[in-house]
Design a protein around this motif. Structure first.
Motif: not given
Length: 485
Positions: A70-81, A28-38
């Motif tokens: 974007r965080i919401a969409r990427d988070g949901l995509d990750a859940v469904h994947q 969810a964080l990766r595209a918007v906040d790469p440091a947070g994702a790391l």
């Protein structure tokens, strides 16, 4: 053994909630906040360290509305994947038996659910009445109580205005033209009872447990509404949403009226994530097949939210103006705890503030389940759908009070300006906000965080003098005696 929607199996057959939770938040964080994702990926103590990362999801989204969505969409995509449909009918519990979650979007039902209709025998309410501390609040008494809650910081002014608007338009109570699908019909925080009192049409979904359905049917018979119940050819009432998304979806799709799908499901631990994902898949399937379907959610106040400047100012004033005893006691407590106890909730100039009320004892699975619901509300609204989303107050439900630490904290919360509600009061207020959204859908605001904060009934957590987590332990100590009683 595992059945229905679940976490993916490892090669050794185990299903890790920690791995999925960490992967979803990082994605969810990766595209918007790469440091947070790391930071999420390198977290080695997820069950205790998740709190800071769930806060980061909110902070990172504040940059722009696009970042939030974007965080919401990427988070949901990750859940469904990552989540799967487990099939252990032959005793296996391995990845080989798992099917993709997306398979449920087109899967055919394996049993047919018919509709049993229960017509209420009572008279429909002609005015909004809110039960509160042994009283039935209506008219001026209700308006006075709404004003009191606003003055004490228990709800945002927009919540009081919305409830007052419903009181002024009692015709809204019936939710005419809508069929409200209550997922978790037996839930104490759900709107089933008030909606039926008001004469609305409610489609109930819950597990096939006789005691639950006896209670639900009795509630409907005493009320004035129209209850729709799923029953199969063998006379079994209810459905297990974890394993029967196609069955429930097919049944709901055949109901009349504009559908409003409300998620009021709760379960302990990892099962809460699973049923939340099941509800999300059901909602996605219904929105695809009946595009005018509306979605409804109740958010927990014990989460992280961006809060309006007015709430920051109220909290700052409460901190500055706290009594002499609080100041005298607070200083040594902060020193001994190295600043962890009784500190400010916000920097005084914050706009918006970050209201961090996450309660670590509730755990990362609870946090993820509630965040999935918030993400779906965000994306559905961004896509032009009708969404009713409101922060509901902490409430003395059975599921909460069985946790001794939370029960004690709730019992002592009033010492810190936080009101904990009884279920009948909370579910009536939140049902009123739902029918208001259906009658007069709110327009999207400039930033999605404002949509989440609108008409929030947080019980005082956003406007209290102290950051909630810094006072939680003391509230529990002060409330322990009364919680035991």
């Amino acid at each position: 053994m595992t059945h229905g929607i679940s976490f993916p199996a490892r090669p050794d057959g185990r299903r890790s909630t920690t791995e999925v939770g960490r992967e979803v938040v990082a994605a969810a964080l990766r595209a918007v906040d790469p440091a947070g994702a790391l930071g999420v990926e390198q977290e080695t103590a997820w069950r205790s360290g998740y709190v800071v990362h769930f806060r980061r999801l909110v902070e990172a989204g504040l940059a722009t509305p696009e970042a939030w969505v974007r965080i919401a969409r990427d988070g949901l995509d990750a859940v469904h994947q990552r989540m799967v449909v487990a099939d252990d009918g032959d005793g296996r519990d391995t990845a080989a038996a798992d099917r993709p979650l997306a398979s449920l979007l087109d899967a055919a039902p394996t049993r047919v659910l018919h509709t049993e209709e229960v017509r209420g025998e009572g008279a429909a309410a002609t005015e909004l009445v809110v039960p509160y501390r042994g009283r039935e609040l209506r008219g001026d008494a209700l308006r006075d109580q709404l004003a009191d809650w606003v003055v004490r910081g228990v709800m945002e002014p927009s919540a009081a205005e919305a409830v007052a608007e419903v009181a002024a338009h009692p015709g809204w109570l019936r939710a005419e033209g809508h069929t409200v699908v209550v997922l978790g019909a037996g839930a104490e925080m759900g709107p089933l009872a008030p909606l039926l009192r008001w004469g609305a049409t409610v489609a109930a979904v819950d597990l096939p447990r006789e005691a639950v359905w006896e209670r639900v049917r009795a509630t409907a018979t005493r009320a004035a509404g129209r209850l729709l119940v799923p029953v199969d050819d063998a006379g079994v009432t209810g459905a297990d949403l974890l394993a029967e998304v196609p069955e429930v979806a097919t049944w709901v799709e055949g109901l009349d009226g504009r559908l409003v799908v409300g998620n009021y499901l709760y379960a302990d631990g990892a099962t809460h994530v699973r049923v939340t994902v099941a509800a999300d898949v059901l909602g996605a399937r219904l929105v695809r097949n009946r595009p005018d379907t509306a979605l409804a959610f109740l958010a927990t106040p014990t989460d992280v939210f961006a809060v309006p400047r007015a709430a920051v100012e109220a909290s700052t004033d409460a901190y500055v103006e706290r009594g002499r005893t609080a100041k005298v006691v607070g200083r040594p407590l902060r020193w001994v705890s190295r600043g962890r106890l009784l500190h400010r909730a916000y920097p005084p100039a914050a706009d918006p503030g970050i209201g961090d009320s996450l309660v670590p004892v509730q755990g990362p699975n609870y946090a993820l389940a509630k965040r999935i619901q918030r993400w779906r509300a965000t994306t559905a609204l961004a896509d032009g759908g009708l969404v009713s989303f409101h922060v509901a107050p902490s409430t003395r439900t059975r599921s909460v009070l069985k946790n001794r630490a939370l029960a004690a904290a709730f019992a002592g919360a009033h010492r810190f300006g936080v009101e904990v509600f009884e279920p009948a009061t909370a579910n009536t207020l939140m049902a009123a906000l739902l029918v208001r959204d259906l009658a007069r859908p709110p327009a999207p605001r400039a930033h999605p965080w404002q949509d989440e904060a609108a008409a929030a009934v947080h019980g005082g957590l956003w406007r209290a003098a102290y950051e909630p987590r810094s006072a939680l332990g003391l509230a529990a100590v002060l409330g322990y005696g009364s919680a035991r009683g």
